[in-house]
Design a protein around this motif. Structure first.
Motif, PDB file in Angstrom:
ATOM      1  N   PHE A 199       0.829  -1.187   0.000  1.00  0.00           N
ATOM      2  CA  PHE A 199       0.000   0.000   0.000  1.00  0.00           C
ATOM      3  C   PHE A 199       0.875   1.253   0.000  1.00  0.00           C
ATOM      4  O   PHE A 199       2.083   1.197   0.252  1.00  0.00           O
ATOM      5  N   ASN A 200       0.235   2.384  -0.284  1.00  0.00           N
ATOM      6  CA  ASN A 200       0.944   3.673  -0.324  1.00  0.00           C
ATOM      7  C   ASN A 200       2.174   3.596  -1.226  1.00  0.00           C
ATOM      8  O   ASN A 200       3.201   4.219  -0.954  1.00  0.00           O
ATOM      9  N   THR A 201       2.046   2.849  -2.295  1.00  0.00           N
ATOM     10  CA  THR A 201       3.191   2.590  -3.175  1.00  0.00           C
ATOM     11  C   THR A 201       2.781   2.819  -4.623  1.00  0.00           C
ATOM     12  O   THR A 201       1.728   2.346  -5.062  1.00  0.00           O
ATOM     13  N   SER A 202       3.598   3.527  -5.355  1.00  0.00           N
ATOM     14  CA  SER A 202       3.364   3.739  -6.780  1.00  0.00           C
ATOM     15  C   SER A 202       4.615   3.379  -7.556  1.00  0.00           C
ATOM     16  O   SER A 202       5.714   3.313  -7.011  1.00  0.00           O
ATOM     17  N   VAL A 203       4.424   3.124  -8.859  1.00  0.00           N
ATOM     18  CA  VAL A 203       5.538   2.778  -9.739  1.00  0.00           C
ATOM     19  C   VAL A 203       6.025   4.051 -10.411  1.00  0.00           C
ATOM     20  O   VAL A 203       5.269   4.747 -11.085  1.00  0.00           O
ATOM     21  N   GLU A 204       7.292   4.364 -10.230  1.00  0.00           N
ATOM     22  CA  GLU A 204       7.880   5.567 -10.800  1.00  0.00           C
ATOM     23  C   GLU A 204       8.529   5.331 -12.155  1.00  0.00           C
ATOM     24  O   GLU A 204       8.572   6.220 -12.993  1.00  0.00           O
ATOM     25  N   SER A 205       9.053   4.146 -12.375  1.00  0.00           N
ATOM     26  CA  SER A 205       9.645   3.834 -13.674  1.00  0.00           C
ATOM     27  C   SER A 205       9.603   2.331 -13.898  1.00  0.00           C
ATOM     28  O   SER A 205       9.456   1.548 -12.954  1.00  0.00           O
ATOM     29  N   CYS A 206       9.720   1.982 -15.157  1.00  0.00           N
ATOM     30  CA  CYS A 206       9.606   0.579 -15.563  1.00  0.00           C
ATOM     31  C   CYS A 206      10.642   0.312 -16.637  1.00  0.00           C
ATOM     32  O   CYS A 206      10.778   1.074 -17.598  1.00  0.00           O
ATOM     33  N   SER A 207      11.406  -0.749 -16.492  1.00  0.00           N
ATOM     34  CA  SER A 207      12.423  -1.081 -17.493  1.00  0.00           C
ATOM     35  C   SER A 207      12.584  -2.585 -17.563  1.00  0.00           C
ATOM     36  O   SER A 207      12.079  -3.328 -16.713  1.00  0.00           O
ATOM     37  N   ARG A 208      13.289  -3.038 -18.576  1.00  0.00           N
ATOM     38  CA  ARG A 208      13.544  -4.463 -18.737  1.00  0.00           C
ATOM     39  C   ARG A 208      14.940  -4.798 -18.241  1.00  0.00           C
ATOM     40  O   ARG A 208      15.846  -3.980 -18.317  1.00  0.00           O
ATOM     41  N   GLU A 209      15.086  -6.013 -17.734  1.00  0.00           N
ATOM     42  CA  GLU A 209      16.383  -6.504 -17.295  1.00  0.00           C
ATOM     43  C   GLU A 209      16.942  -7.472 -18.330  1.00  0.00           C
ATOM     44  O   GLU A 209      16.186  -8.206 -18.970  1.00  0.00           O
ATOM     45  N   THR A 210      18.245  -7.495 -18.494  1.00  0.00           N
ATOM     46  CA  THR A 210      18.891  -8.481 -19.356  1.00  0.00           C
ATOM     47  C   THR A 210      20.192  -8.905 -18.717  1.00  0.00           C
ATOM     48  O   THR A 210      21.012  -8.080 -18.308  1.00  0.00           O
ATOM     49  N   ASP A 211      20.328 -10.209 -18.584  1.00  0.00           N
ATOM     50  CA  ASP A 211      21.523 -10.778 -17.956  1.00  0.00           C
ATOM     51  C   ASP A 211      21.790 -10.167 -16.586  1.00  0.00           C
ATOM     52  O   ASP A 211      22.928  -9.945 -16.182  1.00  0.00           O
ATOM     53  N   GLY A 212      20.707  -9.869 -15.877  1.00  0.00           N
ATOM     54  CA  GLY A 212      20.848  -9.342 -14.531  1.00  0.00           C
ATOM     55  C   GLY A 212      21.180  -7.878 -14.457  1.00  0.00           C
ATOM     56  O   GLY A 212      21.350  -7.329 -13.378  1.00  0.00           O
ATOM     57  N   LEU A 213      21.301  -7.195 -15.614  1.00  0.00           N
ATOM     58  CA  LEU A 213      21.653  -5.785 -15.604  1.00  0.00           C
ATOM     59  C   LEU A 213      20.447  -4.938 -15.978  1.00  0.00           C
ATOM     60  O   LEU A 213      19.721  -5.265 -16.916  1.00  0.00           O
ATOM     61  N   GLU A 214      20.238  -3.863 -15.265  1.00  0.00           N
ATOM     62  CA  GLU A 214      19.133  -2.951 -15.580  1.00  0.00           C
ATOM     63  C   GLU A 214      19.505  -2.105 -16.790  1.00  0.00           C
ATOM     64  O   GLU A 214      20.592  -1.554 -16.876  1.00  0.00           O
ATOM     65  N   LEU A 215      18.573  -2.021 -17.741  1.00  0.00           N
ATOM     66  CA  LEU A 215      18.779  -1.118 -18.876  1.00  0.00           C
ATOM     67  C   LEU A 215      18.506   0.305 -18.422  1.00  0.00           C
ATOM     68  O   LEU A 215      17.574   0.561 -17.675  1.00  0.00           O
ATOM     69  N   GLU A 216      19.313   1.228 -18.886  1.00  0.00           N
ATOM     70  CA  GLU A 216      19.223   2.602 -18.401  1.00  0.00           C
ATOM     71  C   GLU A 216      17.948   3.302 -18.849  1.00  0.00           C
ATOM     72  O   GLU A 216      17.363   4.069 -18.127  1.00  0.00           O
ATOM     73  N   SER A 217      17.508   3.052 -20.064  1.00  0.00           N
ATOM     74  CA  SER A 217      16.347   3.768 -20.591  1.00  0.00           C
ATOM     75  C   SER A 217      15.103   2.901 -20.524  1.00  0.00           C
ATOM     76  O   SER A 217      15.116   1.768 -20.991  1.00  0.00           O
ATOM     77  N   ASN A 240       8.072   4.338  -5.573  1.00  0.00           N
ATOM     78  CA  ASN A 240       8.183   5.749  -5.189  1.00  0.00           C
ATOM     79  C   ASN A 240       9.136   5.994  -4.022  1.00  0.00           C
ATOM     80  O   ASN A 240       9.545   7.128  -3.773  1.00  0.00           O
ATOM     81  N   ASN A 241       9.515   4.943  -3.307  1.00  0.00           N
ATOM     82  CA  ASN A 241      10.494   5.105  -2.233  1.00  0.00           C
ATOM     83  C   ASN A 241      11.914   4.791  -2.701  1.00  0.00           C
ATOM     84  O   ASN A 241      12.839   4.719  -1.897  1.00  0.00           O
ATOM     85  N   GLY A 242      12.083   4.571  -4.012  1.00  0.00           N
ATOM     86  CA  GLY A 242      13.396   4.297  -4.574  1.00  0.00           C
ATOM     87  C   GLY A 242      13.768   2.831  -4.632  1.00  0.00           C
ATOM     88  O   GLY A 242      14.749   2.462  -5.288  1.00  0.00           O
ATOM     89  N   GLU A 243      12.999   1.983  -3.949  1.00  0.00           N
ATOM     90  CA  GLU A 243      13.300   0.559  -3.983  1.00  0.00           C
ATOM     91  C   GLU A 243      12.787  -0.065  -5.273  1.00  0.00           C
ATOM     92  O   GLU A 243      11.976   0.517  -5.993  1.00  0.00           O
ATOM     93  N   LYS A 244      13.273  -1.279  -5.566  1.00  0.00           N
ATOM     94  CA  LYS A 244      12.975  -1.916  -6.844  1.00  0.00           C
ATOM     95  C   LYS A 244      12.521  -3.354  -6.634  1.00  0.00           C
ATOM     96  O   LYS A 244      13.013  -4.044  -5.744  1.00  0.00           O
ATOM     97  N   ILE A 245      11.574  -3.748  -7.469  1.00  0.00           N
ATOM     98  CA  ILE A 245      11.173  -5.148  -7.518  1.00  0.00           C
ATOM     99  C   ILE A 245      11.167  -5.580  -8.973  1.00  0.00           C
ATOM    100  O   ILE A 245      11.092  -4.750  -9.886  1.00  0.00           O
ATOM    101  N   SER A 246      11.244  -6.882  -9.203  1.00  0.00           N
ATOM    102  CA  SER A 246      11.170  -7.400 -10.567  1.00  0.00           C
ATOM    103  C   SER A 246      10.027  -8.398 -10.652  1.00  0.00           C
ATOM    104  O   SER A 246       9.657  -9.035  -9.666  1.00  0.00           O
ATOM    105  N   ALA A 247       9.461  -8.516 -11.841  1.00  0.00           N
ATOM    106  CA  ALA A 247       8.365  -9.449 -12.061  1.00  0.00           C
ATOM    107  C   ALA A 247       8.445 -10.007 -13.476  1.00  0.00           C
ATOM    108  O   ALA A 247       8.827  -9.300 -14.414  1.00  0.00           O
TER     109      ALA A 247
END
Length: 440
Positions: free
Chosen positions: A159-177, A193-200
């Motif tokens: 709760f009280n959580t929003s998604v600020e950005s969305c990107s794809r991962e490849t070989d464990g590395l986050e793509l910058e754009s 929105n708190n700066g933390e990241k999850i993957s799905a």
């Protein structure tokens, strides 16, 4: 309800499915997934998975709102004319009884007429749709949301959580754009929105008509203004509504009186949905309550006598939107994130619930066959099954709006003759009743 986990638990956590949006559609999808997977797959637990367990799916629901049950002492002016098939869906996941015990009004008849002509059509559940107790139920949005929230277990909720950005991962590395897509990647990274990241492996956008996830996925939307504003409120009428859904069409726009039972068997309250052009809506919203009630009485031709009282009014501009695609790599759109429709037939939320039922079927199919949630076939099959149906429904509503919104004398004559024909021919009347009650 699922235990709310601390934000530190989810940093860099990996999920099979992330549902973004905790409104009616997002909550319904979460409930349907838990129910379907728990009942059909051996070894699935309703508890939250930890490292020692082996559940087929790990699901998280992300919602920007607070973890609170809504106050049912006041009436929500936003309602849904819940179709029989969606009632069955809610019953299947164990929430329909909760909804009925809170507040839900059945309607047994529907009366539609042309306010600028003389034709009308009336049908009931018994005479037109055999073996049906009723045509459906009028239910407040927050009653459904409460029942879904109280029933939900087996997933994590942020709760009280929003998604600020969305990107794809490849070989464990986050793509910058966020606009860069690697089709070989099987994870979508969400920055919160708190700066933390999850993957799905699969992200489901149930975040509404102005979906940020849809924008992040670069999915185009065809959008146009209906030129109407919808006014919604709860009103009290002099005469009982008779458990009938009433709808008057005119060149100004459609006006619906949908029956409610707020105090036992009271039949003097209705939810109204009045769609009129922006200028007329501004004028109507500026009226005091007594003047507004008199205007409604006149517009509704006093079918239920005087409108004696109105509760707080809400208004919102009407736009039709339809996403060019329902899927992007790792992301699927459902409900208003994929489409919005004119409320004249009350089918917008119903269509969203049809979406999630089909998507849940495709997810369940994938789990049974050992297909990973990142496989694009899940979204493509869902899109193929739902997009054509939704386009047809939107076209039908646009046709209704154009037909009844025209002041052309020939068109007015045609629609009156058309209504008379439909009313006189049992088969046509049955098809009209199915469309109007959300069965098509």
């Amino acid at each position: 309800m699922s235990e709310l986990h601390s934000q530190s638990r989810v940093d860099k956590s990996a999920y099979d499915i992330a549902i973004v949006g905790g409104g009616m559609v997002g909550l319904a999808l979460a409930n349907v997934l838990v129910s379907a997977l728990s009942s059909s797959l051996e070894g699935i637990s309703r508890g939250v998975r930890d490292s020692s367990e082996s559940h087929p799916l790990r699901i998280v629901l992300i919602d920007a709102g607070a973890p609170s049950v809504l106050d049912l002492s006041s009436v929500d002016p936003r309602v849904i004319a819940l179709s029989k098939s969606n009632q069955a869906l809610l019953d299947r996941i164990g929430v329909w009884e909760k909804i009925q015990s809170a507040r839900a009004c059945p309607y047994f008849d529907m009366h539609v007429w042309d306010g600028d002509g003389t034709a009308d059509i009336h049908f009931g559940s018994g005479s037109v749709l055999a073996h049906e107790e009723n045509l459906g139920h009028i239910v407040e949005n927050k009653v459904i949301v409460n029942a879904l929230l109280e029933n939900l277990s087996g997933i994590e909720i942020l709760f009280n959580t929003s998604v600020e950005s969305c990107s794809r991962e490849t070989d464990g590395l986050e793509l910058e754009s966020p606009s860069i897509v690697d089709r070989q990647s099987d994870k979508t990274l969400l920055t919160l929105n708190n700066g933390e990241k999850i993957s799905a492996s699969l992200v489901i956008a149930a975040d509404g008509a102005n979906s940020r996830l849809r924008e992040m996925a670069k999915i185009n939307v065809r959008e146009w203004d209906y030129g109407h504003t919808a006014i919604v409120s709860t009103i009290r009428t002099e005469k009982p509504h008779g458990f009938t859904a009433w709808q008057r069409f005119s060149t100004k726009g459609p006006l619906a009186f949908l029956p409610l039972t707020l105090d036992g068997e009271d039949q003097h309250h209705c939810s109204i949905v009045w769609s009129i052009d922006h200028k007329l809506a501004e004028e109507a919203m500026a009226l005091d309550d007594d003047a507004f009630c008199r205007r409604l009485t006149s517009e509704f031709e006093a079918k239920l006598g005087r409108v004696e009282h109105t509760q707080k009014r809400m208004s919102f501009p009407l736009k039709q939107r339809h996403a060019s695609r329902y899927v992007a790599p790792g992301i699927v759109l459902v409900g208003d994130a994929a489409h919005t429709i004119h409320p004249l037939a009350g089918q917008g939320a119903n269509i969203g619930l049809y979406d999630i039922d089909v998507l849940a079927e495709e997810i369940q199919r994938a789990v049974r066959r050992g297909i990973p949630m990142s496989d694009p076939s899940i979204g493509k099959r869902y899109e193929r099954r739902r997009q054509a149906h939704n386009l047809l429904a939107m076209s039908a509503m646009e046709g209704f709006k154009g037909l009844f919104g025209s002041d052309d004398l020939v068109v007015r004559w045609l629609r009156n003759e058309g209504l008379r024909t439909v009313s006189a021919v049992p088969w046509l009347k049955k098809q009209f009743s199915k469309l109007a009650s959300g069965r098509v």
